[in-house]
Design a protein around this motif. Structure first.
Motif, mmCIF file in Angstrom:
data_model
loop_
_atom_site.group_PDB
_atom_site.id
_atom_site.type_symbol
_atom_site.label_atom_id
_atom_site.label_comp_id
_atom_site.label_asym_id
_atom_site.label_seq_id
_atom_site.Cartn_x
_atom_site.Cartn_y
_atom_site.Cartn_z
ATOM 1 N N VAL A 1 5.145 9.041 4.448
ATOM 2 C CA VAL A 1 4.308 7.848 4.511
ATOM 3 C C VAL A 1 5.112 6.727 5.146
ATOM 4 O O VAL A 1 6.187 6.363 4.651
ATOM 5 N N LEU A 2 4.587 6.182 6.233
ATOM 6 C CA LEU A 2 5.246 5.108 6.969
ATOM 7 C C LEU A 2 4.425 3.832 6.860
ATOM 8 O O LEU A 2 3.190 3.882 6.925
ATOM 9 N N ALA A 3 5.088 2.708 6.742
ATOM 10 C CA ALA A 3 4.443 1.395 6.822
ATOM 11 C C ALA A 3 5.016 0.720 8.058
ATOM 12 O O ALA A 3 6.228 0.511 8.147
ATOM 13 N N GLY A 4 4.157 0.407 9.031
ATOM 14 C CA GLY A 4 4.655 -0.190 10.257
ATOM 15 C C GLY A 4 3.538 -0.736 11.112
ATOM 16 O O GLY A 4 2.396 -0.835 10.676
ATOM 17 N N ALA B 1 0.835 -1.207 0.000
ATOM 18 C CA ALA B 1 0.000 0.000 0.000
ATOM 19 C C ALA B 1 0.869 1.257 0.000
ATOM 20 O O ALA B 1 0.559 2.227 -0.701
ATOM 21 N N MET B 2 1.952 1.251 0.773
ATOM 22 C CA MET B 2 2.855 2.394 0.806
ATOM 23 C C MET B 2 3.433 2.664 -0.575
ATOM 24 O O MET B 2 3.479 3.807 -1.038
ATOM 25 N N ASP B 3 3.864 1.608 -1.264
ATOM 26 C CA ASP B 3 4.416 1.782 -2.608
ATOM 27 C C ASP B 3 3.367 2.331 -3.565
ATOM 28 O O ASP B 3 3.667 3.202 -4.391
ATOM 29 N N ALA B 4 2.123 1.847 -3.462
ATOM 30 C CA ALA B 4 1.047 2.360 -4.314
ATOM 31 C C ALA B 4 0.746 3.823 -3.985
ATOM 32 O O ALA B 4 0.485 4.632 -4.891
ATOM 33 N N PRO C 1 -3.991 -2.620 -4.888
ATOM 34 C CA PRO C 1 -3.158 -1.615 -4.223
ATOM 35 C C PRO C 1 -3.491 -0.183 -4.662
ATOM 36 O O PRO C 1 -3.537 0.725 -3.820
ATOM 37 N N ARG C 2 -3.752 0.020 -5.950
ATOM 38 C CA ARG C 2 -4.059 1.378 -6.423
ATOM 39 C C ARG C 2 -5.373 1.885 -5.829
ATOM 40 O O ARG C 2 -5.472 3.031 -5.387
ATOM 41 N N THR C 3 -6.395 1.035 -5.818
ATOM 42 C CA THR C 3 -7.676 1.435 -5.246
ATOM 43 C C THR C 3 -7.529 1.713 -3.752
ATOM 44 O O THR C 3 -8.090 2.686 -3.229
ATOM 45 N N LEU C 4 -6.765 0.877 -3.070
ATOM 46 C CA LEU C 4 -6.508 1.104 -1.652
ATOM 47 C C LEU C 4 -5.812 2.447 -1.449
ATOM 48 O O LEU C 4 -6.196 3.227 -0.566
ATOM 49 N N ALA C 5 -4.817 2.746 -2.263
ATOM 50 C CA ALA C 5 -4.105 4.025 -2.157
ATOM 51 C C ALA C 5 -5.065 5.195 -2.361
ATOM 52 O O ALA C 5 -5.000 6.196 -1.624
ATOM 53 N N GLU C 6 -5.957 5.078 -3.315
ATOM 54 C CA GLU C 6 -6.928 6.154 -3.551
ATOM 55 C C GLU C 6 -7.851 6.333 -2.351
ATOM 56 O O GLU C 6 -8.150 7.468 -1.952
ATOM 57 N N HIS C 7 -8.302 5.230 -1.758
ATOM 58 C CA HIS C 7 -9.148 5.316 -0.561
ATOM 59 C C HIS C 7 -8.392 5.990 0.587
ATOM 60 O O HIS C 7 -8.956 6.828 1.302
ATOM 61 N N ILE C 8 -7.146 5.599 0.756
ATOM 62 C CA ILE C 8 -6.345 6.196 1.832
ATOM 63 C C ILE C 8 -6.177 7.690 1.610
ATOM 64 O O ILE C 8 -6.340 8.491 2.539
ATOM 65 N N LEU C 9 -5.869 8.076 0.386
ATOM 66 C CA LEU C 9 -5.684 9.497 0.105
ATOM 67 C C LEU C 9 -6.975 10.284 0.283
ATOM 68 O O LEU C 9 -6.936 11.458 0.682
ATOM 69 N N ASP C 10 -8.120 9.671 0.018
ATOM 70 C CA ASP C 10 -9.395 10.340 0.284
ATOM 71 C C ASP C 10 -9.564 10.636 1.775
ATOM 72 O O ASP C 10 -10.155 11.666 2.157
ATOM 73 N N ARG D 1 3.272 10.690 -6.505
ATOM 74 C CA ARG D 1 4.101 11.151 -7.629
ATOM 75 C C ARG D 1 3.217 11.638 -8.771
ATOM 76 O O ARG D 1 3.460 12.695 -9.355
ATOM 77 N N ARG D 2 2.194 10.828 -9.096
ATOM 78 C CA ARG D 2 1.286 11.175 -10.188
ATOM 79 C C ARG D 2 0.614 12.529 -9.927
ATOM 80 O O ARG D 2 0.393 13.300 -10.856
ATOM 81 N N ARG D 3 0.340 12.810 -8.666
ATOM 82 C CA ARG D 3 -0.314 14.063 -8.294
ATOM 83 C C ARG D 3 0.670 15.205 -8.063
ATOM 84 O O ARG D 3 0.262 16.318 -7.730
ATOM 85 N N GLY D 4 1.963 14.938 -8.179
ATOM 86 C CA GLY D 4 2.968 15.980 -7.999
ATOM 87 C C GLY D 4 3.216 16.371 -6.554
ATOM 88 O O GLY D 4 3.672 17.484 -6.277
ATOM 89 N N VAL D 5 2.955 15.462 -5.611
ATOM 90 C CA VAL D 5 3.131 15.746 -4.183
ATOM 91 C C VAL D 5 4.504 15.259 -3.733
ATOM 92 O O VAL D 5 4.844 14.087 -3.908
ATOM 93 N N ARG D 6 5.283 16.156 -3.153
ATOM 94 C CA ARG D 6 6.603 15.788 -2.629
ATOM 95 C C ARG D 6 6.413 14.893 -1.410
ATOM 96 O O ARG D 6 5.689 15.263 -0.482
ATOM 97 N N HIS D 7 7.082 13.744 -1.425
ATOM 98 C CA HIS D 7 6.848 12.775 -0.357
ATOM 99 C C HIS D 7 8.085 11.922 -0.114
ATOM 100 O O HIS D 7 8.987 11.857 -0.941
ATOM 101 N N THR D 8 8.066 11.257 1.034
ATOM 102 C CA THR D 8 9.096 10.292 1.416
ATOM 103 C C THR D 8 8.372 9.058 1.951
ATOM 104 O O THR D 8 7.427 9.183 2.721
ATOM 105 N N LEU D 9 8.838 7.883 1.520
ATOM 106 C CA LEU D 9 8.277 6.609 1.964
ATOM 107 C C LEU D 9 9.272 5.912 2.882
ATOM 108 O O LEU D 9 10.466 5.860 2.567
#
Length: 169
Positions: free
Chosen positions: A77-80, A17-20, A157-166, A26-34
């Motif tokens: 974004v942390l996975a833990g 999910a973190m990778d997605a 994973p992509r759908t999950l990422a979209e739900h999380i971002l919502d 990235r697609r949205r142009g948001v600066r981030h760290t995983l």
């Protein structure tokens, strides 16, 4: 900098999910760290009083969060695994305060299948993870440290990422 921690039992799909999420950010142009939090705790041996290296994890996380902020990261974004409200507070302190926790919940049969694939060549590791998964799921249920819980068993994973971002606006 805003921080999201993807919480869940072993085999829940936190890293996937973190990778997605990274791809979608990235697609949205948001600066981030995983950050896969497990990588921050990998040191042997663990002290008897801290079997999962929480103290080392938090020290390393504080350094990573400070470096990410200095580099201009907007979203961390942390996975833990977060096992208690007290632990959540310590994670929030380590990252500078803003922390949203989303638990990824999947059916136990999905967890078992994932762990069996992941540890196909490691019978001892598989046995440990199969014991730990239901134990950890019960701990997470009791902790109530999540802001949101997403039933993700049938989500890509992509759908999950979209739900999380919502949820993490």
């Amino acid at each position: 900098m805003r921080t999201l921690l993807l919480n869940g039992t072993v085999g829940a799909g936190k890293t996937t999910a973190m990778d997605a999420l990274g791809h979608e950010l990235r697609r949205r142009g948001v600066r981030h760290t995983l950050v896969d939090v497990d990588g921050l705790r990998q040191s042997w041996p663990a002290p008897p009083e801290d079997p999962f290296h929480l103290e080392l994890t938090l020290r390393n996380l504080a350094a990573v969060a400070a470096n990410a902020a200095a580099a201009g990261t907007d979203r961390l974004v942390l996975a833990g695994v977060l096992e208690s409200a007290a632990e959540r507070a310590r994670y929030a302190d380590a990252v500078g305060g803003d922390l949203t926790v989303v638990r990824i919940a999947v059916p136990i049969d999905t967890v078992i299948a994932r762990l069996t694939r992941r540890h196909a060549d490691d019978p001892d590791g598989l046995a440990w993870h199969l014991r730990r998964a239901p134990e950890l799921a019960a701990i997470l249920d009791a902790a109530g440290a999540d802001d949101h819980v997403i039933e993700a068993g049938r989500l890509t994973p992509r759908t999950l990422a979209e739900h999380i971002l919502d949820l993490w606006k």
